[in-house]
Design a protein around this motif. Structure first.
Motif, PDB file in Angstrom:
ATOM      1  N   ARG A  23       0.785  -1.284   0.030  1.00  0.00           N
ATOM      2  CA  ARG A  23      -0.116  -0.145   0.077  1.00  0.00           C
ATOM      3  C   ARG A  23       0.832   1.509   0.095  1.00  0.00           C
ATOM      4  O   ARG A  23       2.181   1.284   0.399  1.00  0.00           O
ATOM      5  N   GLU A  50       0.067   4.207   1.737  1.00  0.00           N
ATOM      6  CA  GLU A  50      -0.042   4.616   2.903  1.00  0.00           C
ATOM      7  C   GLU A  50       0.797   6.016   3.096  1.00  0.00           C
ATOM      8  O   GLU A  50       1.576   6.126   3.932  1.00  0.00           O
ATOM      9  N   HIS A  89      -5.007   7.717  -1.628  1.00  0.00           N
ATOM     10  CA  HIS A  89      -5.942   7.263  -0.511  1.00  0.00           C
ATOM     11  C   HIS A  89      -7.059   6.058  -1.316  1.00  0.00           C
ATOM     12  O   HIS A  89      -7.433   5.119  -1.222  1.00  0.00           O
ATOM     13  N   ASP A 129      -5.142   3.192  -2.679  1.00  0.00           N
ATOM     14  CA  ASP A 129      -5.076   2.127  -1.697  1.00  0.00           C
ATOM     15  C   ASP A 129      -6.240   1.279  -1.434  1.00  0.00           C
ATOM     16  O   ASP A 129      -6.449   0.211  -1.445  1.00  0.00           O
ATOM     17  N   ASN A 181      -7.097  -2.518  -2.083  1.00  0.00           N
ATOM     18  CA  ASN A 181      -7.690  -3.391  -1.214  1.00  0.00           C
ATOM     19  C   ASN A 181      -8.834  -4.146  -1.967  1.00  0.00           C
ATOM     20  O   ASN A 181      -8.873  -5.308  -1.891  1.00  0.00           O
TER      21      ASN A 181
END
Length: 453
Positions: free
Chosen positions: A197, A199, A213, A216, A220
């Motif tokens: 990720r 992050e 974000h 990410d 996911n």
């Protein structure tokens, strides 16, 4: 892949743009300030000249038939004051050394002669007409602004360098999150690890952090989708192994106890497809385990030369049954560290394809050499070849160049998992594999493996 032509990065472009824009803005601003300041200064000098002469004219007196003016007013604030009689003859005061002596008088009017501003006043002192002349030089003002202009030209390069460094610093800080996004994306692409990720700091709420974000969150979702797919593939492969094994065993048993030709043909077809399904599920399960559980190699010291010769001799017999000539050349005592079962499977797959997709009276040549710590393998066949369009896709799961061949039992039928498995085995051992091919001319596979010292 980088373009062969020079390509300037966005950071460099922004640095140059900001630096040049700032430099031009400062240069133009300072130039305008100098021009405007020069005009204002000259207007101020004119005003001071008029006020000073009119004030001095009020201070002129006549004593003992002499026109007098306090000497402190003769030269004050760079303004020269001189007095002339009614015939315009000089009687008292000072003038600049390079000022024209016979300059015409124009009372009540400010005029410019060369580098001087002149202002004349006519005044009557106790019945006697006199002229009061004020002179001020603008050369000193011009010299001051010229010096300031050259100073600006000297300072500007230093300012430009400072601007470049400052712009570079802020741009690097601004683009730092983007570089992290690129780095993580490349890591995911190279390692195929979807658990990575970006992050970035969640406290920052700018657009770049919002983009990170979002990435990410997307990673996911993709990771979860892949995990579900792998889990399904693994579960399905496990579930299929038992029924296919039962089908194969029952078909073989039925074939031993059946004499009717039509029944035998039906059972042989079922057996053929069952074996194909069994092979496919085994390969699929191995691939799924490799991707799902990571490193599954059971490494040991392998004499690759001996292993390859054994495999080549076995495949040579199968090739001769199909009237195909297989020759091989293997350098002695080449050793690697690897999983012998997987390496054997990869080599057999390459030989099998060369035989399966060859033509009667075709040829297969194989060579294995080592140099400078790298093992080089090459297998060439004179078979049906692969089109340029299909060539990049042969490493994809279940992809078959001619899907029609897999619909009925035949010598060209495959599962579409062999080459992806070979590629994974070679790369899992730290090597690489490439292919080149021409339709109806043949195919060449080249692979490399790290040699054990």
């Amino acid at each position: 892949m980088k373009n062969k032509h020079f390509s300037m990065g966005i950071k460099s472009k922004l640095t140059i743009l900001i630096s040049v824009s700032t430099f031009l803005l400062v240069f133009v601003s300072l130039t305008l300030l100098i021009i405007v300041g020069k005009g204002q200064k000259e207007a101020e000098i004119k005003s001071q000249l008029i006020n000073a002469i009119e004030d001095n004219a009020q201070k002129i007196r006549k004593r003992n038939n002499l026109i007098v003016l306090d000497s402190s007013y003769i030269f004050k604030n760079n303004i020269y004051t001189s007095l002339y009689d009614g015939k315009k003859q000089f009687i008292y005061g000072e003038t600049p050394l390079d000022f024209p002596v016979y300059e015409n008088f124009e009372t009540g009017k400010l005029k410019k002669t060369g580098q001087f501003y002149i202002y004349d006043i006519e005044k009557n002192i106790q019945g006697e007409k006199i002229y009061v002349r004020g002179i001020v030089s603008v050369a000193s003002t011009k010299q001051t602004f010229s010096s300031l202009f050259y100073l600006v030209l000297t300072v500007l390069p230093v300012l430009a360098l400072f601007t470049v460094l400052l712009a570079r610093f802020f741009i690097r800080r601004t683009f730092s999150p983007i570089e992290q996004i690129i780095h993580v994306a490349q890591e995911i692409q190279n390692s195929r690890d979807l658990s990575l990720r970006i992050e970035l700091d969640s406290k920052t709420q700018d657009e770049i952090h919002a983009l990170a974000h979002t990435f990410d969150s997307m990673f996911n979702s993709i990771e979860q989708a892949f995990l579900k797919e792998k889990q399904f593939t693994s579960d399905a492969s496990h579930e299929l192994r038992t029924p296919t094994s039962v089908i194969i065993a029952q078909c073989e048993l039925a074939l031993e106890n059946t004499r009717e030709e039509r029944t035998k043909e039906a059972l042989q077809t079922i057996l053929w497809y069952a074996k194909k399904m069994s092979q496919m599920t085994s390969q699929l399960l191995l691939l799924t385990k490799a991707e799902h559980y990571g490193e599954i190699l059971e490494r040991e010291d392998i004499n690759l030369s001996e292993l390859t010769e054994i495999i080549a001799e076995q495949q040579q017999e199968l090739a001769e049954e199909k009237n195909i000539a297989l020759t091989f050349s293997v350098q002695e005592n080449i050793r690697i560290s690897g999983d012998p079962t997987l390496i054997t499977g990869a080599l057999i797959n390459l030989f099998s394809n060369a035989i399966k997709y060859n033509r009667p009276k075709g040829k297969i040549t194989f060579s294995l050499t080592a140099a400078q710590g790298t093992v080089h393998g090459r297998i060439f066949d004179t078979g049906i070849g692969i089109s340029e369009e299909d060539l990049p896709k042969i490493w994809e799961r279940f992809y078959q160049v001619d899907k029609a061949r897999s619909k009925t039992p035949g010598e060209y039928s495959g599962t579409g998992l062999g080459l992806p498995l070979v590629k994974w085995i070679i790369e899992a051992h730290g090597g690489s594999i490439t292919v080149s091919s021409s339709v109806n001319k043949g195919t060449i596979f080249n692979f490399t493996l790290p040699q054990k010292n």
